[in-house]
Design an enzyme around this catalytic site. Sequence first.
Site, PDB file in Angstrom:
ATOM      1  N   ASP A  42       0.863  -1.181   0.000  1.00  0.00           N
ATOM      2  CA  ASP A  42       0.000   0.000   0.000  1.00  0.00           C
ATOM      3  C   ASP A  42       0.898   1.230   0.000  1.00  0.00           C
ATOM      4  O   ASP A  42       2.038   1.182   0.451  1.00  0.00           O
ATOM      5  CB  ASP A  42      -0.917   0.035   1.236  1.00  0.00           C
ATOM      6  CG  ASP A  42      -2.184   0.848   0.992  1.00  0.00           C
ATOM      7  OD1 ASP A  42      -3.259   0.236   0.846  1.00  0.00           O
ATOM      8  OD2 ASP A  42      -2.101   2.091   0.921  1.00  0.00           O
ATOM      9  N   ASP A  63       4.154   2.092  -4.029  1.00  0.00           N
ATOM     10  CA  ASP A  63       3.217   2.777  -4.925  1.00  0.00           C
ATOM     11  C   ASP A  63       3.069   1.876  -6.151  1.00  0.00           C
ATOM     12  O   ASP A  63       4.042   1.677  -6.892  1.00  0.00           O
ATOM     13  CB  ASP A  63       3.789   4.153  -5.310  1.00  0.00           C
ATOM     14  CG  ASP A  63       2.833   4.947  -6.185  1.00  0.00           C
ATOM     15  OD1 ASP A  63       1.978   4.349  -6.862  1.00  0.00           O
ATOM     16  OD2 ASP A  63       2.966   6.189  -6.202  1.00  0.00           O
ATOM     17  N   ASN A  90      -6.150  -5.214  -6.057  1.00  0.00           N
ATOM     18  CA  ASN A  90      -7.202  -4.398  -5.448  1.00  0.00           C
ATOM     19  C   ASN A  90      -6.924  -2.889  -5.457  1.00  0.00           C
ATOM     20  O   ASN A  90      -7.864  -2.092  -5.487  1.00  0.00           O
ATOM     21  CB  ASN A  90      -7.396  -4.898  -4.010  1.00  0.00           C
ATOM     22  CG  ASN A  90      -8.215  -3.937  -3.176  1.00  0.00           C
ATOM     23  OD1 ASN A  90      -9.440  -3.886  -3.308  1.00  0.00           O
ATOM     24  ND2 ASN A  90      -7.563  -3.153  -2.314  1.00  0.00           N
ATOM     25  N   TYR A 155     -11.042   6.685 -14.463  1.00  0.00           N
ATOM     26  CA  TYR A 155     -11.246   5.513 -13.598  1.00  0.00           C
ATOM     27  C   TYR A 155     -12.149   4.481 -14.282  1.00  0.00           C
ATOM     28  O   TYR A 155     -11.849   3.289 -14.302  1.00  0.00           O
ATOM     29  CB  TYR A 155     -11.866   6.002 -12.285  1.00  0.00           C
ATOM     30  CG  TYR A 155     -12.277   4.948 -11.283  1.00  0.00           C
ATOM     31  CD1 TYR A 155     -11.355   4.421 -10.378  1.00  0.00           C
ATOM     32  CD2 TYR A 155     -13.594   4.511 -11.210  1.00  0.00           C
ATOM     33  CE1 TYR A 155     -11.743   3.476  -9.428  1.00  0.00           C
ATOM     34  CE2 TYR A 155     -13.991   3.570 -10.265  1.00  0.00           C
ATOM     35  CZ  TYR A 155     -13.064   3.058  -9.375  1.00  0.00           C
ATOM     36  OH  TYR A 155     -13.453   2.125  -8.440  1.00  0.00           O
ATOM     37  N   LYS A 159     -11.377   0.667 -15.268  1.00  0.00           N
ATOM     38  CA  LYS A 159     -12.124  -0.447 -14.669  1.00  0.00           C
ATOM     39  C   LYS A 159     -12.804  -1.300 -15.743  1.00  0.00           C
ATOM     40  O   LYS A 159     -12.938  -2.516 -15.581  1.00  0.00           O
ATOM     41  CB  LYS A 159     -13.144   0.090 -13.662  1.00  0.00           C
ATOM     42  CG  LYS A 159     -12.481   0.571 -12.369  1.00  0.00           C
ATOM     43  CD  LYS A 159     -11.839  -0.593 -11.634  1.00  0.00           C
ATOM     44  CE  LYS A 159     -11.133  -0.188 -10.371  1.00  0.00           C
ATOM     45  NZ  LYS A 159     -10.508  -1.328  -9.675  1.00  0.00           N
ATOM     46  N   VAL A 188     -19.862   0.130  -1.990  1.00  0.00           N
ATOM     47  CA  VAL A 188     -19.515  -0.498  -0.718  1.00  0.00           C
ATOM     48  C   VAL A 188     -19.104   0.566   0.301  1.00  0.00           C
ATOM     49  O   VAL A 188     -18.315   1.469  -0.008  1.00  0.00           O
ATOM     50  CB  VAL A 188     -18.359  -1.506  -0.909  1.00  0.00           C
ATOM     51  CG1 VAL A 188     -18.091  -2.252   0.393  1.00  0.00           C
ATOM     52  CG2 VAL A 188     -18.692  -2.493  -2.028  1.00  0.00           C
ATOM     53  N   THR A 190     -17.025   1.730   2.514  1.00  0.00           N
ATOM     54  CA  THR A 190     -15.694   1.826   3.122  1.00  0.00           C
ATOM     55  C   THR A 190     -15.596   3.166   3.840  1.00  0.00           C
ATOM     56  O   THR A 190     -16.428   4.059   3.636  1.00  0.00           O
ATOM     57  CB  THR A 190     -14.615   1.788   2.020  1.00  0.00           C
ATOM     58  OG1 THR A 190     -14.879   2.881   1.142  1.00  0.00           O
ATOM     59  CG2 THR A 190     -14.646   0.484   1.257  1.00  0.00           C
TER      60      THR A 190
HETATM   61  N1  LIG Z   1     -15.860   0.968  -2.274  1.00  0.00           N
HETATM   62  C1  LIG Z   1     -16.621   0.832  -3.342  1.00  0.00           C
HETATM   63  O1  LIG Z   1     -17.792   1.202  -3.323  1.00  0.00           O
HETATM   64  C2  LIG Z   1     -16.080   0.196  -4.605  1.00  0.00           C
HETATM   65  C3  LIG Z   1     -16.970   0.049  -5.666  1.00  0.00           C
HETATM   66  C4  LIG Z   1     -16.540  -0.535  -6.843  1.00  0.00           C
HETATM   67  C5  LIG Z   1     -15.234  -0.968  -6.943  1.00  0.00           C
HETATM   68  N2  LIG Z   1     -14.375  -0.821  -5.911  1.00  0.00           N
HETATM   69  C6  LIG Z   1     -13.007  -1.316  -6.111  1.00  0.00           C
HETATM   70  O2  LIG Z   1     -12.596  -2.052  -4.981  1.00  0.00           O
HETATM   71  C7  LIG Z   1     -11.199  -1.847  -4.749  1.00  0.00           C
HETATM   72  C8  LIG Z   1     -10.994  -1.295  -3.352  1.00  0.00           C
HETATM   73  O3  LIG Z   1     -11.702  -0.071  -3.249  1.00  0.00           O
HETATM   74  P1  LIG Z   1     -11.855   0.706  -1.876  1.00  0.00           P
HETATM   75  O4  LIG Z   1     -13.183   1.323  -1.910  1.00  0.00           O
HETATM   76  O5  LIG Z   1     -11.441  -0.158  -0.756  1.00  0.00           O
HETATM   77  O6  LIG Z   1     -10.754   1.871  -2.089  1.00  0.00           O
HETATM   78  P2  LIG Z   1     -10.069   2.771  -0.971  1.00  0.00           P
HETATM   79  O7  LIG Z   1      -9.727   4.053  -1.671  1.00  0.00           O
HETATM   80  O8  LIG Z   1     -10.859   2.837   0.266  1.00  0.00           O
HETATM   81  O9  LIG Z   1      -8.724   1.957  -0.666  1.00  0.00           O
HETATM   82  C9  LIG Z   1      -7.777   1.762  -1.672  1.00  0.00           C
HETATM   83  C10 LIG Z   1      -6.455   1.361  -1.035  1.00  0.00           C
HETATM   84  O10 LIG Z   1      -5.472   1.402  -2.073  1.00  0.00           O
HETATM   85  C11 LIG Z   1      -4.393   2.201  -1.627  1.00  0.00           C
HETATM   86  N3  LIG Z   1      -3.772   2.885  -2.770  1.00  0.00           N
HETATM   87  C12 LIG Z   1      -4.265   3.951  -3.462  1.00  0.00           C
HETATM   88  N4  LIG Z   1      -3.370   4.326  -4.387  1.00  0.00           N
HETATM   89  C13 LIG Z   1      -2.306   3.486  -4.273  1.00  0.00           C
HETATM   90  C14 LIG Z   1      -1.063   3.375  -4.958  1.00  0.00           C
HETATM   91  N5  LIG Z   1      -0.728   4.224  -5.930  1.00  0.00           N
HETATM   92  N6  LIG Z   1      -0.214   2.405  -4.590  1.00  0.00           N
HETATM   93  C15 LIG Z   1      -0.531   1.555  -3.596  1.00  0.00           C
HETATM   94  N7  LIG Z   1      -1.695   1.603  -2.901  1.00  0.00           N
HETATM   95  C16 LIG Z   1      -2.557   2.566  -3.251  1.00  0.00           C
HETATM   96  C17 LIG Z   1      -4.988   3.183  -0.653  1.00  0.00           C
HETATM   97  O11 LIG Z   1      -4.004   3.724   0.223  1.00  0.00           O
HETATM   98  C18 LIG Z   1      -6.012   2.321   0.049  1.00  0.00           C
HETATM   99  O12 LIG Z   1      -5.453   1.611   1.151  1.00  0.00           O
HETATM  100  C19 LIG Z   1     -10.733  -0.898  -5.843  1.00  0.00           C
HETATM  101  O13 LIG Z   1     -10.184  -1.634  -6.915  1.00  0.00           O
HETATM  102  C20 LIG Z   1     -11.998  -0.198  -6.268  1.00  0.00           C
HETATM  103  O14 LIG Z   1     -11.922   0.279  -7.591  1.00  0.00           O
HETATM  104  C21 LIG Z   1     -14.775  -0.237  -4.740  1.00  0.00           C
END
Ligand SMILES: NC(=O)c1ccc[n+]([C@@H]2O[C@H](COP(=O)([O-])OP(=O)(O)OC[C@H]3O[C@@H](n4cnc5c(N)ncnc54)[C@H](O)[C@@H]3O)[C@@H](O)[C@H]2O)c1
Length: 248
Positions: A42, A63, A90, A155, A159, A188, A190
């Site tokens: 992360d 990163d 992820n 984005y 995706k 979701v 979060t």
């Molecule tokens: N939460 C939702 O509603 C939702 C909906 C559809 C898809 N998703 C997908 O699920 C996955 C997780 O989403 P989330 O909501 O937990 O996201 P989030 O933004 O809450 O968490 C993402 C994590 O990735 C890390 N991150 C961001 N940029 C980074 C980088 N350059 N290098 C390393 N780490 C990095 C962040 O620090 C964080 O810990 C993603 O692929 C997202 O596209 C989420």
Amino acid sequence: MTYATYPSIVGRTVVVSGGASGLGEEFVRQFVAQGARVGFVDIDEERGRALAEELGASFTPCDVRSVPALQAAIDGFANDLGSVTVLVNNAAHDMRHTIEELDAAYWEDRQAVNLRHQFFAARSVAPMMAEQGGGSIINLGSISAHIDLPDLVGYITAKAGVEGLTRALARELGPQRIRVNCVIPGWVMTERQLREWVTPEATAHIEASQCLTEKLYPADVARMVLWLAADDSEHCTAQKWVVDGGWL
Ligand SMILES: NC(=O)c1ccc[n+]([C@@H]2O[C@H](COP(=O)([O-])OP(=O)(O)OC[C@H]3O[C@@H](n4cnc5c(N)ncnc54)[C@H](O)[C@@H]3O)[C@@H](O)[C@H]2O)c1
């Protein structure tokens, strides 16, 4: 509710990108609870270190936009924990942007953080998985590629690409018994979503759009990811698995 445990996951080496918070954190927690050896990367070093310490998982700050750094982190996990047989791609970043803000450099950046690393992580683990007789790669897509959402062109394009990547890799890697699937979360709850976007109007929109009206939480998606990592899904590859409460 009671949920499954998966004997086939015990002792497996699992790598999760973006595992310090959000869905990724829940994946890390649930894989550890199932007895897997978990390594995660992360960009958020402080949270990553704290979670790793709490759970006894391995964390490398990274990163994912840097392909060499990501590959080095994956190699490090393999050395420390054993050959990787489950990869959860992820990490992502859903910053909003207008079309005018999306210049060439920012476009490349959106693809790097939301799509490119998924391919290079898969490319890194594929030889180890083949050597182990197979593996499971789980790519996180998004409902955003299927519904009406403004200010997210970079984005959403990335995706949508994740879905194509999933099918192409599944075809290429299937003969080595490497399965590649795409999990598509709905909206979701979060920490970040709750902080940035989930207003009372958004909640009403969720309730109107989902067949099952209750909000989704990271654990709901994690259970799908566990199943795809386990032998229970051994004949499933090249598919999309949607966890969205039935968004219509
Ligand atoms: N939460 C939702 O509603 C939702 C909906 C559809 C898809 N998703 C997908 O699920 C996955 C997780 O989403 P989330 O909501 O937990 O996201 P989030 O933004 O809450 O968490 C993402 C994590 O990735 C890390 N991150 C961001 N940029 C980074 C980088 N350059 N290098 C390393 N780490 C990095 C962040 O620090 C964080 O810990 C993603 O692929 C997202 O596209 C989420």
